[in-house]
Enzyme design. Structure first.
Site, PDB file in Angstrom:
ATOM      1  N   GLU A 185      88.751  15.804 -31.869  1.00 42.34           N
ATOM      2  CA  GLU A 185      87.398  15.698 -31.687  1.00 42.34           C
ATOM      3  C   GLU A 185      86.860  16.596 -33.583  1.00 42.34           C
ATOM      4  O   GLU A 185      86.626  17.524 -33.010  1.00 42.34           O
ATOM      5  CB  GLU A 185      87.215  16.954 -30.844  1.00 42.34           C
ATOM      6  CG  GLU A 185      87.013  16.846 -29.236  1.00 42.34           C
ATOM      7  CD  GLU A 185      87.693  17.536 -28.403  1.00 42.34           C
ATOM      8  OE1 GLU A 185      87.054  19.020 -28.166  1.00 42.34           O
ATOM      9  OE2 GLU A 185      87.164  17.861 -27.002  1.00 42.34           O
ATOM     10  N   GLU A 301      91.525  10.804 -21.641  1.00 42.92           N
ATOM     11  CA  GLU A 301      91.084  11.854 -20.730  1.00 42.92           C
ATOM     12  C   GLU A 301      90.203  11.381 -19.463  1.00 42.92           C
ATOM     13  O   GLU A 301      88.858  12.318 -19.289  1.00 42.92           O
ATOM     14  CB  GLU A 301      90.251  13.328 -21.269  1.00 42.92           C
ATOM     15  CG  GLU A 301      91.255  13.500 -22.854  1.00 42.92           C
ATOM     16  CD  GLU A 301      91.327  14.835 -23.269  1.00 42.92           C
ATOM     17  OE1 GLU A 301      90.223  15.356 -22.889  1.00 42.92           O
ATOM     18  OE2 GLU A 301      91.649  15.281 -24.499  1.00 42.92           O
TER      19      GLU A 301
HETATM   20  C1  XIL Z   1      90.313  21.331 -21.361  1.00 44.08           C
HETATM   21  C2  XIL Z   1      91.233  21.885 -19.961  1.00 44.08           C
HETATM   22  O1  XIL Z   1      91.368  20.709 -19.059  1.00 44.08           O
HETATM   23  C3  XIL Z   1      91.148  23.277 -19.384  1.00 44.08           C
HETATM   24  O2  XIL Z   1      91.952  23.665 -18.769  1.00 44.08           O
HETATM   25  C4  XIL Z   1      91.023  24.373 -20.993  1.00 44.08           C
HETATM   26  O3  XIL Z   1      90.358  25.498 -20.272  1.00 44.08           O
HETATM   27  C5  XIL Z   1      90.295  24.028 -21.833  1.00 44.08           C
HETATM   28  O4  XIL Z   1      90.243  22.492 -22.460  1.00 44.08           O
HETATM   29  N1  XIL Z   1      88.804  17.861 -24.142  1.00 44.08           N
HETATM   30  C6  XIL Z   1      90.259  17.240 -24.504  1.00 44.08           C
HETATM   31  C7  XIL Z   1      91.150  18.814 -24.143  1.00 44.08           C
HETATM   32  O5  XIL Z   1      91.035  17.316 -25.770  1.00 44.08           O
HETATM   33  O6  XIL Z   1      92.297  19.349 -24.084  1.00 44.08           O
HETATM   34  C8  XIL Z   1      90.211  19.896 -23.025  1.00 44.08           C
HETATM   35  O7  XIL Z   1      90.940  20.601 -21.856  1.00 44.08           O
HETATM   36  C9  XIL Z   1      88.604  18.637 -22.175  1.00 44.08           C
HETATM   37  C10 XIL Z   1      88.026  18.386 -23.653  1.00 44.08           C
END
Ligand code: XIL
Length: 392
Positions: A185, A301
């Site tokens: 990101e 994701e």
């Molecule tokens: C999220 C997790 O699912 C949560 O449990 C945590 O508290 C915050 O992060 N993008 C990403 C992931 O790259 O690492 C994130 O995961 C969701 C958004």
């Protein structure tokens, strides 16, 4: 490239019109992909029929693809039913928290000089024991930084800290990690700074070359892993996502042209069930542009938010399934796409209940299995996308 998905989309749309009461009028010259109403996203005539009994990982593997999902140490340990289903369905695991610097109750970096590998080691062992490929997530991110970071890290010690972090973490698991999300990101065009870069502590501390540096360190520590740049907000046909696609593309072009060891783009694909603006052609073109840089692509994701969808569960599940199948049909048409991971497997464990809850407080339903580990239409949708995908 086949035009089938276009045809299907158009046909499904037209079928869907039958059930619509408050239909929007299409302007002259306007694509039917754009601005269609929420009712048409839910098309009751659309079927999600799946042939056979095979798991998602088997269907993916038949096409030379990988299917995997995010999971956490605590959920795998405390819920043996979940662990069992996870192993049945997934060929790859990505840790939701355990490889971040500090996230939830997990502290990979308790302080500046030490590491706590307990949970991370457990995740790696679990994946090895169960023949799961493993994704490391993530080395450089502006979130999940420990409390001590802001106070103790400065322009003098930041490079050494990052160097030690990458050498130690990546070095520990050499040969056991399929791919690393080296940087997560880093692009946010709305921040209006150099090259669309996001304003982050890493940019402040190390300057614009921090991304290149992180990739070089990761490649030195594990020359065999696939090194990935991972980001979200690349999916839809609106000015924000368009700006992000352009900025990510120029980032990737820049890195490739200076010889940075980057091998793939990770597209998070956190989709919205109520979004009206998935444009297959624009998204497909973006994938082609990335592939033409000699990069692989992973959908890293995926989930589909139902935060703003009506209460009706059956309607929600159909809408979410449609979003999965539409998106993946386009994504998998590009042969540079090698893997699809969902951010969780069962609605029992999804970050969206906490991060994007529904106003009516009912649990969200963004994933392939419901909270009782039963298949939902989203599972069928993913299975169908794999079944229809061209072979790699
Ligand atoms: C999220 C997790 O699912 C949560 O449990 C945590 O508290 C915050 O992060 N993008 C990403 C992931 O790259 O690492 C994130 O995961 C969701 C958004």
């Amino acid at each position: 490239m086949s035009n089938n998905w276009k045809f299907n989309k158009r046909r499904d749309f037209l079928l869907g019109l039958a059930g619509i009461t408050g239909m929007v009028a299409l302007g002259k010259g306007q694509s039917i992909y754009l601005n269609y109403s929420i009712q048409s996203l839910d098309n009751q005539a659309r079927t999600f029929y799946v042939y056979g009994e095979k798991s998602l990982k088997e269907r993916a593997a038949t096409k030379g693809l990988i299917y995997g999902a995010a999971a956490s140490h605590d959920n795998l340990i405390s819920d043996s039913e979940f662990a069992k289903v996870f192993i049945q369905q997934s060929g790859m695991m990505v840790p939701e928290l355990e490889f971040k610097w500090s996230s939830g109750n997990k502290r990979l970096r308790p302080d500046q000089n030490s590491f706590d590998f307990k949970a991370a080691d457990w995740m790696i062992e679990f994946s090895q024991k169960n023949d799961l490929l493993f994704r490391g997530h993530t080395l450089v991110w502006h979130h999940a930084l420990p409390n001590w970071f802001e106070e103790q890290v400065n322009r003098q010690n930041a490079e050494l800290l990052l160097t030690k972090h990458i050498q130690t973490v990546v070095g520990r698991y050499v040969g056991k990690v399929h791919s690393w999300d080296v940087v997560n990101e880093a692009i946010a065009p709305s921040h209006n700074i150099f090259n669309g870069l996001r304003k982050t502590p890493w940019l402040d501390l190390l300057g614009t070359d921090y991304i290149d540096l992180a990739f070089r360190l990761a490649a030195q520590a594990d020359p065999s892993a696939l090194l990935v740049y991972n980001d979200f907000g690349l999916d839809y046909d609106n000015s924000k996502d368009e700006a992000k696609r352009q900025a990510v593309l120029s980032l990737l072009e820049g890195l490739k042209s200076k010889g940075t060891p980057i091998h793939a783009l990770g597209i998070q694909a956190h989709l919205s069930g109520d979004s009206h603006s998935f444009n297959p052609q624009k998204f497909r073109d973006f994938l082609s542009n990335v592939a033409s840089l000699d990069l692989k692509i992973l959908i890293t994701e995926m989930d589909v938010k139902d935060q703003n969808l009506p209460f009706d569960t059956a309607m929600r599940d159909r809408t979410i399934a449609a979003a999965y199948e539409d998106y993946l049909s386009v994504a998998l048409d590009e042969k540079a796409v090698i893997a699809v991971l969902t951010w969780g497997l069962s609605d029992k464990y999804t970050w969206l209940n906490e991060f994007q809850p529904r106003k009516d407080k009912t649990p969200v339903r963004p994933l392939p299995l419901d909270a009782q580990m039963q298949y939902k239409l989203a599972w069928n949708a993913i299975a169908r996308a794999f079944d229809h995908a061209p072979k790699r």
